[in-house]
Write a protein that holds these residues in place. Structure first.
Motif, PDB file in Angstrom:
ATOM      1  N   ALA A  87      56.696 -35.587 -24.818  1.00 48.10           N
ATOM      2  CA  ALA A  87      55.548 -34.775 -25.214  1.00 48.10           C
ATOM      3  C   ALA A  87      55.735 -33.319 -24.802  1.00 48.10           C
ATOM      4  O   ALA A  87      56.454 -33.015 -23.844  1.00 48.10           O
ATOM      5  CB  ALA A  87      54.274 -35.332 -24.594  1.00 48.10           C
ATOM      6  N   GLU A  88      55.076 -32.422 -25.540  1.00 49.63           N
ATOM      7  CA  GLU A  88      55.142 -30.988 -25.258  1.00 49.63           C
ATOM      8  C   GLU A  88      54.751 -30.682 -23.815  1.00 49.63           C
ATOM      9  O   GLU A  88      53.790 -31.242 -23.302  1.00 49.63           O
ATOM     10  CB  GLU A  88      54.194 -30.228 -26.184  1.00 49.63           C
ATOM     11  CG  GLU A  88      54.696 -30.045 -27.595  1.00 49.63           C
ATOM     12  CD  GLU A  88      55.903 -29.130 -27.686  1.00 49.63           C
ATOM     13  OE1 GLU A  88      55.926 -28.100 -26.982  1.00 49.63           O
ATOM     14  OE2 GLU A  88      56.811 -29.466 -28.453  1.00 49.63           O
ATOM     15  N   GLY A  89      55.495 -29.786 -23.191  1.00 60.39           N
ATOM     16  CA  GLY A  89      55.179 -29.355 -21.842  1.00 60.39           C
ATOM     17  C   GLY A  89      55.727 -30.245 -20.747  1.00 60.39           C
ATOM     18  O   GLY A  89      55.633 -29.917 -19.573  1.00 60.39           O
ATOM     19  N   GLN A  90      56.297 -31.404 -21.104  1.00 64.64           N
ATOM     20  CA  GLN A  90      56.869 -32.317 -20.110  1.00 64.64           C
ATOM     21  C   GLN A  90      58.387 -32.243 -20.173  1.00 64.64           C
ATOM     22  O   GLN A  90      58.959 -32.025 -21.245  1.00 64.64           O
ATOM     23  CB  GLN A  90      56.396 -33.753 -20.355  1.00 64.64           C
ATOM     24  CG  GLN A  90      54.914 -33.924 -20.167  1.00 64.64           C
ATOM     25  CD  GLN A  90      54.498 -35.361 -20.341  1.00 64.64           C
ATOM     26  OE1 GLN A  90      55.200 -36.174 -20.914  1.00 64.64           O
ATOM     27  NE2 GLN A  90      53.320 -35.688 -19.827  1.00 64.64           N
ATOM     28  N   THR A  91      59.024 -32.429 -19.033  1.00 66.25           N
ATOM     29  CA  THR A  91      60.482 -32.401 -18.972  1.00 66.25           C
ATOM     30  C   THR A  91      60.990 -33.556 -18.134  1.00 66.25           C
ATOM     31  O   THR A  91      60.255 -34.126 -17.331  1.00 66.25           O
ATOM     32  CB  THR A  91      61.000 -31.081 -18.350  1.00 66.25           C
ATOM     33  OG1 THR A  91      60.468 -30.963 -17.036  1.00 66.25           O
ATOM     34  CG2 THR A  91      60.596 -29.879 -19.181  1.00 66.25           C
ATOM     35  N   ILE A  92      62.260 -33.872 -18.335  1.00 68.76           N
ATOM     36  CA  ILE A  92      62.947 -34.870 -17.522  1.00 68.76           C
ATOM     37  C   ILE A  92      64.035 -34.131 -16.770  1.00 68.76           C
ATOM     38  O   ILE A  92      64.871 -33.456 -17.383  1.00 68.76           O
ATOM     39  CB  ILE A  92      63.543 -35.994 -18.393  1.00 68.76           C
ATOM     40  CG1 ILE A  92      62.431 -36.783 -19.067  1.00 68.76           C
ATOM     41  CG2 ILE A  92      64.421 -36.906 -17.553  1.00 68.76           C
ATOM     42  CD1 ILE A  92      62.926 -37.842 -20.032  1.00 68.76           C
TER      43      ILE A  92
END
Length: 95
Positions: A87-92
């Protein structure tokens, strides 16, 4: 999930130039997974391990290349790649 394969489902992250471009363009991360892994299992595992919302999971089977050593020819094994869109705004954090 059938049995708890959470920690064995994701073998490693695929870090290539193409994968980095995909992360920048559509927030998708590439992982190497077992060939019998389903999209639902991959989605649940990524959400559980990295605490992110997964929008989509695309998979493909990478065919093993033929390798030669002298007269002997062999093949590398086939492997499965999962491209997980977050989802937008999330990172791994892969590293």
């Amino acid at each position: 999930m059938s049995g708890d394969r959470t920690f064995t489902l994701i073998k490693r992250a695929v870090v290539t130039e193409k994968a980095s471009d995909d992360t920048a363009k559509r927030n998708a991360y590439h992982f190497r997974v077992p060939t019998d892994a389903s999209k639902i299992e991959i989605r649940e595992t990524i959400e559980r391990l990295f605490e992110v919302d997964v929008k989509a999971v695309n998979t493909l089977v990478v065919r093993g290349k033929v390798r030669r050593r002298g007269y002997t020819a062999g093949r590398k094994p086939n492997w499965k790649k999962a491209m997980v869109t977050v989802a937008e705004g999330q990172t791994i954090d892969i590293f």
